[in-house]
Structures are given as structure tokens and as C-alpha cells.
Design an enzyme around this catalytic site. Sequence first.
Site, mmCIF file in Angstrom:
data_model
loop_
_atom_site.group_PDB
_atom_site.id
_atom_site.type_symbol
_atom_site.label_atom_id
_atom_site.label_comp_id
_atom_site.label_asym_id
_atom_site.label_seq_id
_atom_site.Cartn_x
_atom_site.Cartn_y
_atom_site.Cartn_z
ATOM 1 N N ASP A 221 0.823 -1.225 0.000
ATOM 2 C CA ASP A 221 0.000 0.000 0.000
ATOM 3 C C ASP A 221 0.851 1.268 0.000
ATOM 4 O OD1 ASP A 221 -2.220 -1.561 0.131
ATOM 5 O OD2 ASP A 221 -2.498 -1.351 2.291
HETATM 6 P P1 NAP Z 1 1.013 -4.123 3.128
HETATM 7 O O1 NAP Z 1 0.243 -3.188 2.284
HETATM 8 O O2 NAP Z 1 0.313 -4.792 4.253
HETATM 9 O O3 NAP Z 1 1.625 -5.257 2.155
HETATM 10 C C1 NAP Z 1 2.463 -6.240 2.651
HETATM 11 C C2 NAP Z 1 2.978 -7.047 1.462
HETATM 12 O O4 NAP Z 1 3.939 -7.954 1.934
HETATM 13 C C3 NAP Z 1 1.902 -7.835 0.763
HETATM 14 O O5 NAP Z 1 1.832 -7.394 -0.561
HETATM 15 C C4 NAP Z 1 2.371 -9.296 0.812
HETATM 16 O O6 NAP Z 1 2.202 -9.864 -0.482
HETATM 17 C C5 NAP Z 1 3.853 -9.138 1.169
HETATM 18 N N1 NAP Z 1 4.366 -10.213 2.025
HETATM 19 C C6 NAP Z 1 3.792 -10.759 3.102
HETATM 20 N N2 NAP Z 1 4.571 -11.711 3.629
HETATM 21 C C7 NAP Z 1 5.688 -11.768 2.850
HETATM 22 C C8 NAP Z 1 6.873 -12.540 2.876
HETATM 23 N N3 NAP Z 1 7.093 -13.481 3.803
HETATM 24 N N4 NAP Z 1 7.808 -12.311 1.927
HETATM 25 C C9 NAP Z 1 7.606 -11.383 0.963
HETATM 26 N N5 NAP Z 1 6.509 -10.627 0.898
HETATM 27 C C10 NAP Z 1 5.556 -10.811 1.830
HETATM 28 O O7 NAP Z 1 2.320 -3.457 3.751
HETATM 29 P P2 NAP Z 1 2.817 -1.954 3.779
HETATM 30 O O8 NAP Z 1 3.112 -1.479 2.404
HETATM 31 O O9 NAP Z 1 3.888 -1.952 4.806
HETATM 32 O O10 NAP Z 1 1.576 -1.114 4.281
HETATM 33 C C11 NAP Z 1 1.127 -1.069 5.635
HETATM 34 C C12 NAP Z 1 -0.393 -1.021 5.706
HETATM 35 O O11 NAP Z 1 -0.818 -0.948 7.075
HETATM 36 C C13 NAP Z 1 -0.953 0.200 5.009
HETATM 37 O O12 NAP Z 1 -2.204 -0.115 4.456
HETATM 38 C C14 NAP Z 1 -1.141 1.167 6.151
HETATM 39 O O13 NAP Z 1 -2.131 2.156 5.899
HETATM 40 C C15 NAP Z 1 -1.594 0.233 7.234
HETATM 41 N N6 NAP Z 1 -1.377 0.916 8.508
HETATM 42 C C16 NAP Z 1 -0.188 0.815 9.124
HETATM 43 C C17 NAP Z 1 0.034 1.577 10.273
HETATM 44 C C18 NAP Z 1 1.332 1.547 11.005
HETATM 45 O O14 NAP Z 1 1.389 2.120 12.081
HETATM 46 N N7 NAP Z 1 2.359 0.942 10.467
HETATM 47 C C19 NAP Z 1 -0.966 2.389 10.780
HETATM 48 C C20 NAP Z 1 -2.169 2.453 10.120
HETATM 49 C C21 NAP Z 1 -2.354 1.700 8.984
HETATM 50 P P3 NAP Z 1 2.130 -11.461 -0.685
HETATM 51 O O15 NAP Z 1 1.033 -11.943 0.184
HETATM 52 O O16 NAP Z 1 1.877 -11.655 -2.144
HETATM 53 O O17 NAP Z 1 3.462 -11.999 -0.286
#
Ligand code: NAP
Length: 477
Positions: A401
Site C-alpha cells: 500500500d
Molecule cells: P502491506 O500493504 O500490508 O503489504 C504487505 C505485502 O507484503 C503484501 O503485498 C504481501 O504480499 C507481502 N508479504 C507478506 N509476507 C511476505 C513474505 N514473507 N515475503 C515477501 N513478501 C511478503 O504493507 P505496507 O506497504 O507496509 O503497508 C502497511 C499497511 O498498514 C498500510 O495499508 C497502512 O495504511 C496500514 N497501517 C499501518 C500503520 C502503522 O502504524 N504501520 C498504521 C495504520 C495503517 P504477498 O502476500 O503476495 O506476499
Amino acid sequence: MSPQLLNLAYIVAAILFVFGLKMLGRQHTARRGNLLSSVGMLIAVVATLLDRNVIDFTWIVVGLVVGSVIGVACARLVKMTSMPEMVALLNGFGGLASLLVGWAEFGKINAFGWERYLADFAGTPGFTSAVIFLAVLIGGITFTGSLYAFCKLAEWLSGRPILFRGQHLLNGAMVLGLLAAGLVFTLNRDPQVATLAFGAFLILGLILGWTLVMPIGGGDMPVVIAMLNSLSGLAACAAGFVITNNVLIVAGCLVGTSGMILSIIMCKAMNRSIGNVLFSGFGAAAPAAASGEGAIQGELKPISAEDSFAVLEAARQVVIIPGYGMAVSQAQHVVRELAEMLENNGAEVRFAIHPVAGRMPGHMNVLLAEANVPYEQLVEMDSINPLMPTMDVAIVIGANDVVNPAAARDKASPIYGMPIINAHEARTVICLKRGKGTGFSGLENQLFLMPNTRMLYGDAKASLQGVVSEFKSIAAG
Ligand code: NAP
């Protein structure tokens, strides 16, 4: 210990908390900040134990032993990826503790009678009842809200937002009921009526915690956790007023405000308002495929570890963008190893950190620090984006994301307007993920379809080990 000495110790502890918190804001002072706050807490705890109001240490020792055993077990057993649910649970127990303090104080009414209770208490009677009401109410909401958040994050319950007809009306009616019960409890002087009012706001508060978290879904859970953390602080603050403990009041306020500030920072990073996070049921509907103006069409183009190595070997400017997948695969150590090899090969390497990458604030910073990646290599989103067109390669490790260009281009996308790291502007983008899984928001990522993007499929740690061994074999051979 005399009350004067006790309050002096509490003031010293409070000052240490404030300075410790301030120092946590910078990486190079964070360790000392943590130490300073811990010393403050030690002073507060020791002073409280020496307070003359403590009449028996038996239960304190029992609590200390049981708590320490549970704490050590959690520290050893809970995985880094499970930290958000652990934090949710701890917030919930903080809320429960405040609720029990309020309840115990109210319990004295039944034990000794209302008159004795009022005579015993230093504050004005109305104020005392009001803070009991607040400690029980906020503590109750925090407890059940956090339990529900824990169940969602641990996938014991569906992580999707649950919406039903009349939900806001029901919550509104409960809030009105709570306020009415609180008012009766505060103003009334009849113990039986007070007991009824107490029961009403205790039960309504516990139900409200659950129903408030219901419509909040997956990607918004970290904001909810920060808000519940803030609530647990406010509940502790109210409990501090109930038992007239100054350091509890100060510490509760600090937790309450810092949790609130964190929630606001996270909402800004997602370009959403707190109201939208709490009440909109974001993500309840199945996400539509990207279709709006500016949506990118194309196909996924796989790349092997050998070909990735060839691209990286020629690169001079490399940016690594970690996301939740790096945490899942625990790839941080091999990421650092790859970064070192790239540097030895003459490349300049930076790590681009999105404020909400992963599942909790600072998630990526913690993992990279654990792997000894130097702080100077970590660059914030706003600083890296202007440099992105000059990058030869962007390596996206399990981030989705936070690098989805739909947020900037596709007005039809639900995440339109969320600030992202512009990975797509690098000359070549190598994305590491296991398969075609979507990001946490459930949306397809248009970055993966762009002409300059290649997909390195597999567990991130294994894929990176493949690239690293290519570097090693060249160095050896
Ligand atoms: P993400 O959108 O959750 O995507 C994680 C990606 O990692 C997925 O595409 C998944 O694809 C891949 N993945 C999972 N396990 C894996 C592995 N073992 N090896 C390789 N790839 C792997 O992550 P992000 O870009 O970090 O975004 C964070 C999300 O959390 C956002 O939507 C954000 O708004 C939300 N959020 C976070 C916080 C915070 O405090 N951090 C707060 C509010 C909201 P596959 O399944 O195809 O592998």
C-alpha cells in the site's frame, strides 16, 4: 514516608518522564530517554511502596511475581509480527486496572456505608463520584475495545469492519444512557440509586468498547490501537484522581496525550481524519479493481535472483523500501547484508521509511535498528521522494500500500490522496513478494504493472539470500 517526601519523589519521577519522552523523539537520544523514564518509574514505584498507606505487602508481592513470570514469557514467546496484538492486550489490561480501582473505591460505599465513605474521602463528594465514573467508563471502553482489537489482529475474529443498520444510532443511545447514569451517580446521595447507576454505566461502557471498534477494519487497526492506548492513559489519570495519586495522574496524562498525538500523525500519513477512521467503516465493501482515470494497465513481469543481481550490480543509487512483508519474513538481517554488499560494490544505499509501513508506528525503524542498519541510511518519505527519479533501482521488500501509485493517480481508488513513497519514479523497480496477495487495504497495486517494475517472487528472506549468494559467488570467483 511523609506525604511531602512522597510528593517530592513523584515530582522528580514526573520530570524524568517528561524529559525521557522528549528524548524518545530522536534516534540518538532514544536509548537514554528510555533509561531516564525507567528511572522515573522506579522512583515512583519505590516511593509508592514506602508510602504509609500500604498496610500489607502480601498481595503486592504475589502480583509482582505473577506479573514478572507473564512478562518474561511474553517477551520471549511473542513474535515481532504479533507486537500490535500484544500492545492491544496490554492497553486492555491497563483499562481494566483503572476500572477495578474505580470499582474498589465505590465498593467501600457498600462495605462502610455512604456517610463513612464521604467522610473518609478528601475531595468533594461530587468530584469523587465523577472521577469514579470516568475511571470505570473509560477503563471499561478501553478493556473491551482492546480485547476486540486483539481478537481482530490475532485473526480470532474477522478483521473486516462490521457495519449494521442503526449502528451509529445504537452507539449514540448508549452514550446518552452513559451520560445520564454518570450524572445520577455524581449528583445522587442514595447508595441504592448509586449502585444501580454504577451497574448501568459499568455494563454500557463495556458494551460500547466492543461496538465502537466493530466498524473499524484491517488497515485502520493501528490507529485504533494508538487511540485505545491514549484511552488507557486517560483511564489511569482518572484512577489517579480516585485514589489521589499525583504520579498516576501525570503519567496517565502523558500516555493519554502521546497516544492521541500518535493517532493524529498516523491519520495524516494516510490522509484521513480521525472521524473517518472511527466511523466510516473503511474497507467494509469489497475493493473494486483499479478502473478510474489514471489507472495503470499492464502485466506482472517476473525476474530471477540472478537477473536481479545483474541489475543491482550495475546500480550506483539504490533505495530499499521495506514494508510489512519484511517483518513477516524476518528479512532485516539479510537486507543489511545486501546493503553492505551494494556499498562495497560502489553503490550509495538508502532505506526509505513510510510512516505507516508495517503494522505499527516505527515498525520498520525497529526492525532495521535490530539488524544494525545505521540510522543515517534511513530517509523519511518526504526527503526521499524528490530524489526518487535519480535512483537506479528501488527494491520494494514486502511493501504494498505504501508504494501504490493509485494513491496519487487513480481518483477512483479508496486510498486516493494517501501519501506514498514514489518507488515507481526509480529507473527500475524490483518488488519482492510471495505471490499476487494484495496490500493490507485489500487493493491491487498498480506499481506491479508498470513497465519498469519486475517481480521477484518468493519469501523475501529467501529471495534476498538468493541475490546475496550471487554477490558472494562473484566475490569468491
Ligand atoms: P502491506 O500493504 O500490508 O503489504 C504487505 C505485502 O507484503 C503484501 O503485498 C504481501 O504480499 C507481502 N508479504 C507478506 N509476507 C511476505 C513474505 N514473507 N515475503 C515477501 N513478501 C511478503 O504493507 P505496507 O506497504 O507496509 O503497508 C502497511 C499497511 O498498514 C498500510 O495499508 C497502512 O495504511 C496500514 N497501517 C499501518 C500503520 C502503522 O502504524 N504501520 C498504521 C495504520 C495503517 P504477498 O502476500 O503476495 O506476499
